[in-house]
Design an enzyme around this catalytic site. Structure first.
Site, PDB file in Angstrom:
ATOM      1  N   ASP A   9     -42.833  73.789 -77.461  1.00 26.74           N
ATOM      2  CA  ASP A   9     -41.400  74.206 -76.530  1.00 26.74           C
ATOM      3  C   ASP A   9     -42.423  73.906 -75.245  1.00 26.74           C
ATOM      4  OD1 ASP A   9     -38.840  75.584 -74.418  1.00 26.74           O
ATOM      5  OD2 ASP A   9     -40.478  77.057 -74.861  1.00 26.74           O
ATOM      6  N   SER A  10     -41.786  74.466 -74.240  1.00 22.79           N
ATOM      7  CA  SER A  10     -43.734  74.264 -73.166  1.00 22.79           C
ATOM      8  C   SER A  10     -44.285  76.165 -73.106  1.00 22.79           C
ATOM      9  CB  SER A  10     -43.384  74.871 -71.455  1.00 22.79           C
ATOM     10  OG  SER A  10     -41.611  75.617 -71.817  1.00 22.79           O
ATOM     11  N   CYS A  72     -36.871  72.822 -76.675  1.00 24.95           N
ATOM     12  CA  CYS A  72     -37.100  72.255 -74.894  1.00 24.95           C
ATOM     13  C   CYS A  72     -36.320  71.477 -74.576  1.00 24.95           C
ATOM     14  CB  CYS A  72     -38.244  72.540 -75.090  1.00 24.95           C
ATOM     15  SG  CYS A  72     -38.893  72.026 -72.699  1.00 24.95           S
ATOM     16  N   GLU A 151     -41.365  84.221 -69.680  1.00 24.02           N
ATOM     17  CA  GLU A 151     -43.215  84.107 -70.054  1.00 24.02           C
ATOM     18  C   GLU A 151     -43.966  85.603 -69.701  1.00 24.02           C
ATOM     19  OE1 GLU A 151     -44.314  81.640 -72.076  1.00 24.02           O
ATOM     20  OE2 GLU A 151     -43.095  80.479 -71.799  1.00 24.02           O
ATOM     21  N   CYS A 183     -31.618  76.608 -71.247  1.00 21.24           N
ATOM     22  CA  CYS A 183     -32.376  75.685 -71.592  1.00 21.24           C
ATOM     23  C   CYS A 183     -33.815  77.192 -72.983  1.00 21.24           C
ATOM     24  CB  CYS A 183     -33.422  76.725 -70.471  1.00 21.24           C
ATOM     25  SG  CYS A 183     -35.110  78.072 -70.648  1.00 21.24           S
ATOM     26  N   HIS A 185     -35.084  79.117 -73.679  1.00 18.49           N
ATOM     27  CA  HIS A 185     -36.166  80.467 -73.106  1.00 18.49           C
ATOM     28  C   HIS A 185     -34.753  81.720 -72.528  1.00 18.49           C
ATOM     29  CE1 HIS A 185     -39.623  78.372 -72.254  1.00 18.49           C
ATOM     30  NE2 HIS A 185     -39.997  79.311 -71.684  1.00 18.49           N
TER      31      HIS A 185
HETATM   32  N1  DGL Z   1     -37.495  75.910 -72.715  1.00 18.98           N
HETATM   33  C1  DGL Z   1     -37.386  75.112 -71.383  1.00 18.98           C
HETATM   34  C2  DGL Z   1     -36.302  74.078 -71.821  1.00 18.98           C
HETATM   35  O1  DGL Z   1     -35.495  74.476 -73.111  1.00 18.98           O
HETATM   36  C3  DGL Z   1     -38.363  74.655 -70.699  1.00 18.98           C
HETATM   37  C4  DGL Z   1     -38.557  75.717 -69.739  1.00 18.98           C
HETATM   38  C5  DGL Z   1     -39.328  75.746 -68.388  1.00 18.98           C
HETATM   39  O2  DGL Z   1     -40.729  74.985 -69.615  1.00 18.98           O
HETATM   40  O3  DGL Z   1     -39.296  75.343 -67.674  1.00 18.98           O
HETATM   41  O4  DGL Z   1     -35.740  73.393 -70.565  1.00 18.98           O
END
Ligand code: DGL
Length: 265
Positions: A9-10, A72, A151, A183, A185
């Site tokens: 993931d990011s 992600c 984050e 997302c 997150h």
């Molecule tokens: N967790 C990510 C997603 O599902 C990434 C969000 C990001 O880095 O902007 O899109």
């Protein structure tokens, strides 16, 4: 098969998928990479996100993973196809499972998708949902402020609650009965999101359906780890270890997680 499963993931968002994977697959060892230093991916170009995603996939290939989970949505939207074509192991994304979860849950075929700017711009969720149910009505909605909130480990308090409520205010005028957290997150903000849209809306993440896909593929390719792995899960971050550790410890309830640094050019 005694080899780890990679999860990328990011940043910390993919931990919401990893939590479900650990729960369903207790024998497996997972190696996670969170590209915290370059997070968020949402506002970046597709070219950049594809490059970063491939860097993580290659780092995990060097660790002999047997499968990769792209936890992600932003990376899945732009890189899944090329990873699936070119990696020597099966690769699972989160968008199709998320779309499937929404289609199973909706009663009026009216689905709202919350995602990053990149995911919403890609149209990948619409495509996946329409491929499952062409008559669905879809409300795509980008929430660029949410990922930085998670984050920075500020996702629990009043500030997060108010920001989520204000961001989602325009959705009060939209019609939908199911909302997909597009997302990884966002499940960390789920209680604020539910409070903002009202408890008559079903709020879902892609974690469970993604875990289903992973289990099916492990079975199909005979890759299951038959007895509990003796190796601990390993977490790599390109950013701050203490921040990462705080979220891993809270969210996954692992006391002393094995967290290491990784760098990409
Ligand atoms: N967790 C990510 C997603 O599902 C990434 C969000 C990001 O880095 O902007 O899109």
């Amino acid at each position: 098969m005694n080899a780890p499963i990679g999860v990328i993931d990011s940043g910390v968002g993919g931990l919401t998928v990893l939590k479900e994977l650990i729960h369903r697959l207790p024998n497996e060892q997972f190696i996670y990479i969170g590209d915290t230093a370059r997070c968020p991916y949402g506002p970046r170009t597709a070219h950049e996100v594809r490059k970063f995603t491939w860097q993580m996939a290659e780092a995990l290939q060097n660790q002999s993973i047997k499968m990769l989970v792209v936890a992600c949505n932003t990376a899945t939207a732009v890189a899944l196809e090329s990873l699936q074509k070119n990696c020597p192991f099966p690769v699972v994304g989160v968008i199709f499972p998320g779309a499937r979860a929404a289609i199973k849950a909706t009663t009026r075929s009216e689905i709202c998708i919350l995602g990053t700017t990149g995911t919403i711009r890609s149209g990948a969720y619409e495509e996946a949902i329409k491929s499952l149910s062409s008559s669905s009505s879809i409300v795509p909605f980008a929430c660029p402020a949410f990922v930085p909130l998670v984050e920075s480990d500020e996702y629990e308090g009043e500030f997060a609650r108010d920001l989520v409520a204000k961001t989602l205010e325009p959705l009060k005028k939209a019609s939908f009965d199911t909302l997909i957290l597009g997302c990884t997150h966002y499940p960390l903000l789920q209680k604020h999101i539910e409070a903002a849209v009202g408890n008559h809306i079903k709020v879902l993440s892609s974690a469970e359906e993604t875990a289903e896909d992973v289990m099916e593929l492990l079975t199909y390719y005979h890759l299951h780890q038959e007895t509990p792995s003796t190796e601990p899960h390993v977490f790599y971050t390109t950013g701050s270890i203490p921040m990462f550790k705080s979220i891993v410890t809270k969210w996954l309830e692992i006391d002393e997680p094995n967290i290491q640094s990784i760098e990409f050019e």
